[in-house]
Scaffold this active site. Structure first.
Site, PDB file in Angstrom:
ATOM      1  N   HIS A   1      39.348  37.437  38.452  1.00  0.00           N
ATOM      2  CA  HIS A   1      39.223  38.621  37.928  1.00  0.00           C
ATOM      3  C   HIS A   1      38.181  38.694  36.769  1.00  0.00           C
ATOM      4  O   HIS A   1      37.680  37.768  36.346  1.00  0.00           O
ATOM      5  CB  HIS A   1      40.426  39.310  37.332  1.00  0.00           C
ATOM      6  CG  HIS A   1      41.486  39.412  38.373  1.00  0.00           C
ATOM      7  ND1 HIS A   1      42.021  40.709  38.872  1.00  0.00           N
ATOM      8  CD2 HIS A   1      42.388  38.398  38.975  1.00  0.00           C
ATOM      9  CE1 HIS A   1      42.940  40.766  39.791  1.00  0.00           C
ATOM     10  NE2 HIS A   1      43.335  39.420  39.989  1.00  0.00           N
TER      11      HIS A   1
ATOM     12  N   GLU B   1      40.466  35.596  33.914  1.00  0.00           N
ATOM     13  CA  GLU B   1      39.632  36.903  33.543  1.00  0.00           C
ATOM     14  C   GLU B   1      38.373  36.364  33.090  1.00  0.00           C
ATOM     15  O   GLU B   1      38.331  35.782  32.062  1.00  0.00           O
ATOM     16  CB  GLU B   1      40.440  37.751  32.693  1.00  0.00           C
ATOM     17  CG  GLU B   1      41.819  38.407  32.878  1.00  0.00           C
ATOM     18  CD  GLU B   1      41.562  39.632  34.024  1.00  0.00           C
ATOM     19  OE1 GLU B   1      40.317  39.729  34.332  1.00  0.00           O
ATOM     20  OE2 GLU B   1      42.599  39.963  34.458  1.00  0.00           O
TER      21      GLU B   1
ATOM     22  N   GLU C   1      35.173  44.212  40.277  1.00  0.00           N
ATOM     23  CA  GLU C   1      35.019  43.002  39.472  1.00  0.00           C
ATOM     24  C   GLU C   1      34.150  42.027  40.315  1.00  0.00           C
ATOM     25  O   GLU C   1      34.422  40.994  40.906  1.00  0.00           O
ATOM     26  CB  GLU C   1      36.370  42.459  39.237  1.00  0.00           C
ATOM     27  CG  GLU C   1      37.099  43.158  38.465  1.00  0.00           C
ATOM     28  CD  GLU C   1      38.487  42.768  38.214  1.00  0.00           C
ATOM     29  OE1 GLU C   1      38.915  41.988  38.785  1.00  0.00           O
ATOM     30  OE2 GLU C   1      39.445  43.926  37.558  1.00  0.00           O
TER      31      GLU C   1
ATOM     32  N   HIS D   1      40.469  43.164  42.853  1.00  0.00           N
ATOM     33  CA  HIS D   1      40.017  44.479  42.092  1.00  0.00           C
ATOM     34  C   HIS D   1      38.234  44.772  42.489  1.00  0.00           C
ATOM     35  O   HIS D   1      37.373  43.932  41.994  1.00  0.00           O
ATOM     36  CB  HIS D   1      39.977  44.661  40.740  1.00  0.00           C
ATOM     37  CG  HIS D   1      41.412  44.636  40.452  1.00  0.00           C
ATOM     38  ND1 HIS D   1      42.043  43.781  39.433  1.00  0.00           N
ATOM     39  CD2 HIS D   1      42.529  45.187  40.984  1.00  0.00           C
ATOM     40  CE1 HIS D   1      43.448  44.034  39.333  1.00  0.00           C
ATOM     41  NE2 HIS D   1      43.746  45.023  40.351  1.00  0.00           N
TER      42      HIS D   1
HETATM   43 ZN   LIG Z   1      41.262  42.544  38.192  1.00  0.00          ZN
END
Ligand SMILES: [Zn+2]
Length: 459
Positions: A335, A408, A203, A200
């Site tokens: 992420h 994350e 990020e 992404h």
């Molecule tokens: Zn992500």
């Protein structure tokens, strides 16, 4: 599905936990209706919203079905990225929406440099800087590291994989696939472990995580016993930038755009981009965990692996099947944000399912929970947040039987910086995952050892 944990959580590709106080302090109450201009470019005008009301994974999945991305999850609220139309649909579900501030101005009052991070965040690496840094690492540790270009992004940037391994042969092993087997010797190949980052675009901290790993493995080899042992006994692959086009687009104006997807055009639409982490070829589009609308933040693409970046990395992973056996045993896809350790499946709320036995689930949870203990993240199954389909973890496990986790990273909440934490946190927040990464490497040869079933599965 397990009951929600008291802590806040965040899912694939976005996150969560904004402290309510932080959100309130930030909420400048921009009326969402003030930018409800529909039209072909409406998707460019996305905002982050705090949505108060959704409390269950099913409710969060329903919100995501509008095409918004769920960035963070709290007990009775979530943070989403949505355009005006998506926000209106969420509002009609009876939830309260509050616009959150856009990306921070990190310009320091100075003139922004196109295709570079704002001056106050200069320690982040843009694509060119990251590639240069990697080349310097390889030059510094040539006996440990090498690089291969595994393919190109849509706009033609190199997608690379860095291979890290010591010259010591693990248990008489040849390099995987080496000619050693010709003389009938059964090669005990080194277990391989994959670290991927930056699916992404916004990020950016995840690229720094990949760069940290190269530096750490290189500089601590021969000094730190754990690092030395793992570099010698494993083959470590780092794919530091899965979405270079999106990352560059996010900083192309010199200030942040909060871009998530890649930059591939979509037929018949002015909306660009596929959500790479909904484009993998396992239960693609199966379960309401992605969108078929090109304008959505979670657009799954026209077909599995339709995004060139996903195809490139999928082909790379498949290339690690040697003599019918996948050499990669474990993986982490990095992420931001929400401080979570997630494991598959995302496509179903069930803990076990076809393709996930109780023992497999238990090994995932055991190692995942132990890694989370070391970095202070919250461990849980991905779908505890909401349903996702076509994600890298579901594919790596469901299709390739690789124990794949999503981390994350920092911060825990939108109020603490969301997708754009200042560069002052890079060193701390990448080193924070050192022990977890080493734990995964140490478990990679037999993940079932963690649940006391090495004999049953690994001999
Ligand atoms: Zn992500």
């Amino acid at each position: 599905m397990r009951p929600p944990t008291p802590r806040f959580r965040r899912p694939n590709g976005r996150v969560t936990t904004a402290a309510i106080a932080g959100l309130l302090a930030l909420a400048v109450a921009t009326p969402a209706s003030s930018n409800s201009t529909p039209g072909p470019d409406a998707r460019e005008r996305v905002h982050e919203y705090e949505v108060t009301g959704p409390r269950t994974a099913a409710q969060r999945t329903a919100v995501a079905a509008t095409g918004a991305s769920v960035d963070a999850v709290r007990r009775d609220s979530i943070v989403i990225t949505a355009d005006a139309g998506q926000a209106e649909r969420v509002r009609r579900m009876g939830y309260l929406l509050r616009v959150l501030p856009g990306p921070p101005d990190r310009g320091d009052g100075r003139k922004p440099t196109p295709f570079d991070f704002p001056p106050a965040d200069a320690k982040y690496h843009n694509y060119k800087e990251a590639m240069a840094e990697i080349d310097a690492d390889i030059a510094a540790y040539p006996s440990l590291m090498s690089k291969q270009v595994i393919g190109k992004s849509y706009e033609g940037r190199d997608i690379i994989a860095v291979k890290i391994t010591g010259s010591a042969k693990a248990a008489g092993a040849a390099q995987p696939g080496a000619a050693r087997e010709a003389d009938g010797e059964k090669a005990a190949a080194k277990p391989e472990v994959l670290f991927t980052a930056h699916q992404h675009a916004r990020e950016h901290l995840t690229v720094e995580m990949a760069l940290y790993l190269l530096k750490e493995f290189g500089s601590q080899y021969g000094k730190d016993a754990r690092v030395t042992k793992m570099v010698d006994s494993r083959v470590i692959w780092v794919v530091p930038d899965l979405n270079p086009d999106g990352g560059e687009y996010d900083i192309a104006s010199g200030s942040y755009r909060s871009w998530r997807k890649n930059r591939q055009p979509n037929n018949g639409s002015s909306s660009r981009g596929t959500d790479l982490n909904r484009n993998w070829d396992y239960k693609w589009g199966c379960c309401g965990g992605s969108s078929g609308s090109t304008g959505s933040e979670t657009y799954r693409g026209s077909g599995p692996e339709s995004a060139p970046e996903v195809k490139v990395v999928s082909d790379f992973v498949r290339s690690r099947v040697v003599n019918g056996k996948q050499q990669i045993k474990a993986a982490i896809d990095f992420h931001t944000y929400s401080e979570l350790v997630l494991w598959p499946f995302g496509w179903t709320y069930d803990d076990t399912a076809p393709g996930m036995t109780q023992d497999e689930r238990d090994a995932f949870a055991k190692v995942g929970t132990s890694m989370a203990r070391s970095n202070g993240y919250t461990p849980e199954q991905s779908s505890d947040l909401y349903i996702t389909d076509g994600t890298i973890d579901d594919w790596l496990w469901g299709n390739q039987k690789i124990f794949a986790y999503t981390f994350e990273m920092y911060p825990s909440s939108a109020g603490a910086g969301g997708f754009y934490p200042p560069d002052e946190v890079i060193d701390r927040e990448t080193a924070r995952n050192r022990d977890a990464v080493l734990q995964l490497l140490e478990n990679a040869d037999c993940m079932y050892r963690s649940i006391g079933k090495e004999q049953q599965y690994c001999t």
